[in-house]
Every structure is written in structure tokens, then in C-alpha cells.
Design an enzyme around this catalytic site. Structure first.
Site, PDB file in Angstrom:
ATOM      1  N   ASP B 229      51.477  22.447  -1.177  1.00  0.00           N
ATOM      2  CA  ASP B 229      52.775  22.429  -0.874  1.00  0.00           C
ATOM      3  C   ASP B 229      53.384  23.645  -0.683  1.00  0.00           C
ATOM      4  O   ASP B 229      54.591  24.043  -0.779  1.00  0.00           O
ATOM      5  CB  ASP B 229      53.799  21.758  -1.993  1.00  0.00           C
ATOM      6  N   LYS B 230      52.637  24.888  -0.568  1.00  0.00           N
ATOM      7  CA  LYS B 230      53.028  26.395  -0.459  1.00  0.00           C
ATOM      8  C   LYS B 230      52.676  26.524   1.233  1.00  0.00           C
ATOM      9  O   LYS B 230      52.620  28.015   1.608  1.00  0.00           O
ATOM     10  CB  LYS B 230      52.535  27.197  -1.243  1.00  0.00           C
TER      11      LYS B 230
END
Lengths: 284, 284, 284, 284
Positions: B229-230
């Protein structure tokens, strides 16, 4: 950084971008942004290009002539405009008794959001003079009646000319400008209408919105033209309302969207991003 | 109309636009759209230009070589890509049990909104096979456990290779891909995360949003990277919620925004508008 | 949880809330939600109250009579309605050739978002039968011409009656219903119009939006009335567009907002939240 | 119209609405609005009811005692509050050097949007005194350093007490208040944080938003608590940004959303619509 903006608007043909960008890099200019659009229906080309002239090999005074030659050689006609971005345009504000759009413009100007000068505020009422005074801006009271309108506009023309005004913002001015006025400042008068046009053209849009029972209200920034509220639209937005909102609630909520839409429209204009094409705008 | 798109991404220098647009018009191509951006912090230039090749004097087969030469002559390095828009990219969809993003992608594809082919849907469950069947798309069931993950991914690689897949969309796939997988499809795996990142990374974002008492929920389309999720964000949006919404209400409302954000992100990718720059995206 | 909803709409007077809430708690009912609104201009009172009847001391069959008595005693007239929420209303969908609103309704129904039954889809074209078949819903083809309209509507009435339909959703049906039809289903026919009403009433709103050069498009869910596109508005929304959008782009983007606005309007109706008050709606 | 607002917050049980609305109509009061909510997870009941007391048979001075008795009889405990709407609450504003939220609050106050008095502005800088002077509001300069913080807060307490302040708005105050301060004004200090919390808690959220490459920015109005940026959220909103926005652009665009979210939150508080429930808010 010193930059120049060239706006071009002509019949589409091959090679315009190449010619212009070649001209820029040929004189050691560096393009900051280049945006273009082609309207396929009318085969019209629009371009806005901004370049850094800090190392440009053409002196500032000769750039306009050089672009004239460039346009002639490449056949892109007379529809181009050149703006030096350190040469701030002069905006006049016309206002009546509502203060919210005036405050919004002046606060944004103070905050550095509007790259223009504001030499003049014209009003048909004395009510908002204290705001102009607060910012040290000339406030000219030009009362208007049905009878004195032509004469009053002559006064306004003199004021606008003396101040060297480039464009005018009607910040809820509540008066209809004459065709003479609008022709003088063709596509240079920005009005905010307090509805999502083309709905509720004319007077009392919030009252009519309430009566129709709509679930949104809106605002429209557009160039004022002889046909009231029918000019080219620059920007619009809406916000949701409900059955709980009275007409006064609509007026209150409307202030927020009116001032935002007007300031956004003015910013686009000041940034030389707005092209008028028939009754539409192209925003580059 | 047959068109080609050139994406350029290199150190900023004078003359790139002139060189490229000169090349295009020199071979009788007409530019449809040209967008560019310069990141001032890193002095990086990004350009996406699309031109009509119906009367181009270079044959299609030679364009790539000509651009290679053009790039070499003008020193804009190896970071350019060329796409023929009639050569539709192949998208695989990975999905688990939630059907809303899958339906949204397939309905938009059917409606002509997504200019790609969809040769393959991969799932770790059998649940959604009937949807793939409805559209006549191959549906491959590849079950995954903690133990068999590496093996399962080998199966997936073979399926993706056989189908000639160009990029992958994780339509709420609910599985973490291995670094090996993500390296193979570097910046070619688009994931939808059901929160406004960087808030609520990881599992159960709606439950955590409810607990934190936020007044908005959101969704984020991003490239999947090894750091969960980065990865670079392509698109995000939010919508308002209230105290009346239970966790289930958030999940229901969230479906709407997840599918919209994912499809919008996929459209941008398919239109070759997305550049990855560090951990950011430039959308031209 | 078994619940009942009471909608009241009468002249405002003191004590209605006290009477109704006293009635509910007096019979061991627990209020789930109570919303009310008073229109000050017309002094009209609106209330929607939902209560849990799992431990209610009145049997279900007697509640209606008890409320009749309550209304008589407290003088709130005949304008009240009672709904048992486990008694799902029956919705018919009328559709032409556009599939996006139909899909949206059916997908949300499948996902459990629409608490209704869908016994019937009526269309003047055969095109979308395959979608009805996919969900196992009866699809009735009733072709319409200027000549056969009255006769075709008789057929439709029979179909609607046989299916026990409570309300009708025109999911881009593209046909004008007769006054006879609209009277039969007074304030029970929900239409989606593809513009932000009252702008662009009638045909081809996207074409006219393009010609006017607006910067937003929108959609409006409203009750169909004899005056075309002038019925009470249930819900509306807009989204921003730009000069880059062609008419086809508006149509494509419009699909997204049409289906969302229609489904949101239908949800409000199914939840018994919509009151019609003159030509306005009150949404509790 | 003279009205009173009763807020109730207690364990859910049958009959509270009946008891309260019976009490109101029993004394010839007319309910203007009644909103309630039950949190099913914790079985907690919330109600806000406003009624007209112009013909109320209880004198104003006795209403509070009567409600105390009512609460005791009906077992809804001590969690209720009573507000007479003509008794305007006193708001203090704490501000540092940024002027946009301060201007927004004062302009809305002037326009009649905020039903409160503003007896006091406290700042750790002299910069914005001219704005307070313009509106004739007391401006108290209380400089703060790491060393003098406790002492400075004592000065602030005296100023707040003298002015009879009911609640405090941190209009981009940029200072952390001590636990002692926050306990004194428990759930009565409203802060605006310039991000969509819980993302980017703490310092420099726009810089971190830029670095993360998000496509939205936002603002959050919340009650300040000892845990920085973790207090109950009253209101939040976001707006879209793009790769073209520099950090300075984010700061500029952020001003617009910060001031709007803060003023909206303050309006809800002043209208006595906000209940704190654990770390969440219920907005009735």
C-alpha cells in the site's frame, strides 16, 4: 524567473507546435509549460506556451515583432497574443452592496493568489467603501438609475481609462451593462451569476431554485455579453442542498460557492488560460 | 484515425519539444494532443504526444527506429516508449470473491470505455466464474495458501505469459503478491486499496475508519509494490459519511468509490497517460 | 429485527410527536429512527418514524387500525402511510436500449442494496432481454409507436397489475408516458433525466450542454408527471467537464452520474423517505 | 422566535422521546426540530430537540428544574444539556500568523452565519492585531516559548475567564496546548488540522502529502485532546490535486478547504449539534 506567454488561436495545420517550439529553443528559451487543443468540429487550433526568457537571445522589445514574423511565415494568422508575466494586468472590480465576492478577491490578492493589480473599485453604492479603504484601493461611487445609465457609464469609462484597466470583474454588481460598455470590453468583463447556468438565468435565482425544489445550487463565472447570462462560461460548480434549506439558507450557502467560482474564474483569466471560441471557452 | 503515442521521460533540456514536434510535422504527421510537465525539483522532463499517422511519410515499421535516432541526436536518452493506439494492450484481472470492481471493469469494457483486450481473469476462488462465462472470458482458478504461494505464482506466470498480458489489475484480489511477481510486472500491476492512503494501509480499513470516527471514506488506485500500500498513487477520491453509517454501510458505500477510482485509474493507464517518477505519478 | 415505518404528513400542530411516540412506547415498541420536518411557509408537518415491533404488544394485524384511531384522536388527518419493512415493495423497471441504469439497479439489488423485489422489466426493444435472463427476471417486450401507444399502455397496465407492482423506475426508458399512465401511478414513477434540471429539459441534453459550453453535467431523479421533466425532484448531482470533452465524452461520463443518481433516488423511495409536497420533495 | 434546545445522551430505553415530547407539548411548546440517533453497538441514545417557548407555560427560569425532574422520572440520567438560543455562546479564537481561518470566521460572523459572540482573540504573535482592530475585537498578545508555556497558559486562563468564554477555536494556532488547558476546556477546543486525518498527523502535512504523491488534500476539524491530532472528528473534506501542484500550491489550495471545514465545524458546534461519544462524534 522572467517568462512570456504566447497564446495562439488559428485554423489547425501541421507544424505550428514545431515552428513555435523551434523558435523558442532556437533563441535559447526553455519551455515551462505548453498546452494545446484542437477543436475537431471547426478544425481550430489553440495553444498556450510559456517560456523562460532569462537567457533568451532576443531582447524583450523584439519578441513581439519576431512572433509577428513567425506567425506570418507559418500562416497562423493574426490570432495570437503575447504576455510578459512580470507585467501584471490591471483589474477593476464593480460591486454593489454584497461584500462576499469583493472580500474574497481582495483577501486572495493580499495572499498573493491573484497576479494582478487592482487600481479601482467602482460601485453604485457607498456601502463597501470601508473595505476599499482598508486595503488602500480607490473606490469610486457612480450611482446608477434607469435615467442616468448612459451618462454614468461615460463616467465609468473615464475612470477605467484613467486607471489603465485591462479587465473588469463584476463581483455581484447587480446592474446590467450596456452593449456599448460590453463592446468596449469585449470578453474582458467577468460576471458571477448565482445559479448553475443555463438554469435560472436572470433575477432571483435562489428564489426560483427553491420554488422548483432542486437539490443542488450553483454558480457560474462567465464573460458578460449583450445577451444576459448567455455569455461564454469560464467556470461553474454546484453544491448539494436539501428540503431543510430556506431561501435564506440558499443565499447563505450560495455566497460560498459564488466567491469560490468567481475567484477561480478570475485566476484562470489572469493566467491567460482562457480562450473564447464561439460561445464556449477553451481553458489551457 | 490511426495514431501513435510517444512518451518521453528524461532530464530537462532545451529543444526536446521542438525536436519531437519537428520530427512529426517533418514527416507529415498531425499532432492530436501534446502534454508536457517539468518537475523543477529534479529537473525532469515528461512528455506525451499523440499524432495522426494516416498520412505519415514514415512507414509504421520504421517509426520506432526513427524515434531511437531522434532520441540519440537530441540526447533524450532511453526513457521513451511508443504505442500504436490500434494495438490494444492486454489486461489481466485478478479477483477474489468481491464482484463489484470486476463487474465495473467488464461493463465499461463492453461499453467501449476501456481500450484494451481482457484475455484472462485469475482468481483464488471459483465464485465469480459465472461472470467471466457471461462475457466469454477465460477464468483461471489458482487457489492460494501460505504454503503453495510460490508454486501458485509460477502457474500464474505461465497463464499471464500464454495470454500475452501487458498489465494486471487487482480488482479487490485480497492477496499479497510476492516481490518476484511485482518485479516481473514492475509498475504494471494496478491495485485498488479501500481507503484514502496513506490512512488505513493494510487490512480492514473500513473497520478502522469507523473506529477512528472519520467523516469521509475513500479509495486509492496505485501501482502495487513490495511495500504494501505504499506504491505510486494513480488516482484517489473520497466521499462523505456520517455517524449513521455502520461498518457495513461504509463497505456498501465504499464499493461505489472503489470501482470508480479503479476504473478511472485503469483508463489513465490504458491511455498511456501515467508516468512513474520516484514514488509519485505524473498524469499527462 | 421486524420493524414498521409510519409516515405522517399533515397540518402542523402541537403534540403529534408526543402522541405518536407515546403510542409506540405505550405498546412496548422501541423507536429506531424518528425524523421530522415542518415547512414554515405552509405550516405542514412531516414525520417518518420507524420502530421495532418484535416486542410490540399490538399484533401486526391491528396496528393499522390503531394508527387510524390515533390519527383521528390527534387530528392528523388521513395523510399517513404504514409500511412493514419485511414486506418488500415490488419495483418494475422500464427500459429502452441503454443498459447502464438497468445494470446498476440489478447489480445493487443482487448486492442487497435495494430492499425490494423486481418481478418485471418492460421494454419497447428486445435488446436487453439477455440481462433480464441472466438474473431470471421476467422481460416483457411491449413495442411502442405513435399509433399504438394507448393500446401498448393497456398491455403494460395488465403486466404491472399481474405482477402486483408498487412503483416503476424508468431506467432511461426514452418514452413519454400518457397522463392516464401517470395518474394511475401518481408519484410512483421515478424517472432519470440526463441533465441538472431545470436546465436542458427535453431531448438531447448532452448535445445542448455541449453547445452551451457548460463546465458541468448532471442528472436528476424525479417523479414523472404530465409536464415533462417538471415533476418533483428526488435527487440530483453534477460532475465537472472541460472543453476537451466531446458530446460522446459527455454521454460516457453522464452514464456514471445517471446511474448513481437514479439508484440513490430509488433507495430513498424504497426506504419510504420521500414525501411529495407540492412540486417539492421532503426527504426524511 | 425564542427557542430552547435540549440535548440528551443516555442509555437507550423505551419512551424517552415520548416523555420529552409529551413534556414539551404538555406545556404548550411546539417542536421545531427533533433529531435522534441510537448507537446499536453501545446501546446509547442521543437526541437534540428544539422547541418554541414563546407560548410555553413554564417560565424560562423553571425549565431547567423541570427537565431535571423529567430526566429523573424517566431515568435518562445526568447527561443532558439545555441551551436558550437567544443566549449566544462566547467564542475565543486562538491564532498564530496565518490569517485565512481568522478572516473566514470573522467575515461569517459579520454576515450573521455564526450565532455567537467573539469577545477575545489570543495570539502568540502581534501580526494579526490589525484584523481584530478592524472588527473592534480584543486582541491579546501572549507570547509562548518552550520555557514560559505554563505561565503563558495561566495568562490565557485569566483572559478566557474574564471574557466568560464558552469554547475556543484554534484557527491554525500552531501551538500545542497543555493537558491542563485541554482538561479545563474538555471537548470545547476545536482545532483545524491541515490534512485528512488520520493521514499526516503532526507537523508539515502538505510537505508529507507532496512527498507521498497523494492525489487529494484535505482538512479536519476536531476537538483537541491530549493525544495530538487524535481527538474526536467533527468534520472533514478533501479536494483533488495533481502532479502539477507544488508544495506551495498545496498550501494555497489547502487554505480554502481549511477555512471551510473549520467554519462548518464551528457552525455545527454553535448549533449544539455535536455529541462526543468515545472518540467519535454524533452530529444531530
Amino acid at each position: 524567473m522572467s517568462t512570456v506567454i504566447l497564446k495562439v488561436n488559428c485554423q489547425d495545420k501541421k507544424g505550428i507546435i514545431a515552428a513555435v517550439s523551434g523558435f523558442i529553443s532556437g533563441h535559447n528559451g526553455n519551455i515551462i509549460t505548453l498546452d494545446e487543443f484542437v477543436d475537431r468540429d471547426t478544425n481550430t487550433f489553440f495553444m498556450r506556451v510559456e517560456w523562460d526568457i532569462s537567457k533568451f537571445t532576443l531582447q524583450r522589445a523584439y519578441i513581439s515583432t519576431a512572433v509577428t514574423n513567425l506567425a506570418a511565415e507559418n500562416n497562423f494568422g493574426g490570432n495570437w497574443e503575447l504576455y510578459f508575466t512580470d507585467d501584471l494586468p490591471k483589474m477593476a472590480i464593480m460591486v454593489s452592496r454584497f461584500d462576499h465576492c469583493l472580500w474574497d478577491l481582495l483577501l486572495r490578492h493580499k495572499a498573493g493568489e491573484l497576479n494582478c493589480r487592482i487600481p479601482l473599485i467602482i460601485s453604485n453604492h457607498e456601502d463597501l467603501r470601508y473595505i476599499a479603504d482598508f486595503y488602500g484601493i480607490a473606490y469610486q461611487y457612480v450611482p446608477k438609475t434607469t435615467e442616468n445609465k448612459a451618462e454614468a457609464e461615460q463616467t465609468e469609462f473615464a475612470l477605467l481609462d484613467n486607471a489603465g484597466v485591462d479587465f473588469i470583474v463584476m463581483a455581484r454588481y447587480m446592474q446590467v451593462l450596456s452593449p456599448d460598455f460590453l463592446n468596449r470590453y469585449h470578453n474582458r468583463v467577468i460576471n458571477i451569476h448565482h445559479s448553475f447556468l443555463p438554469a435560472f438565468e436572470g433575477a432571483k435565482p435562489y428564489h426560483r431554485a427553491f420554488e422548483r425544489g432542486v437539490k443542488i445550487i450553483g454558480a457560474t463565472a462567465h464573460f458578460a455579453t449583450v445577451d444576459l447570462d448567455k455569455g461564454p462560461i469560464i467556470h461553474q460548480a454546484t453544491l448539494p442542498i436539501s428540503h431543510q434549506d430556506t431561501v435564506n439558507d440558499l443565499i447563505t450557502k450560495g455566497r460560498d460557492i459564488e466567491k469560490r467560482v468567481l475567484s477561480d474564474g478570475v485566476k484562470l483569466y489572469i493566467a491567460n488560460r482562457v480562450f473564447v471560441h464561439g460561445n464556449r471557452t477553451i481553458i489551457l
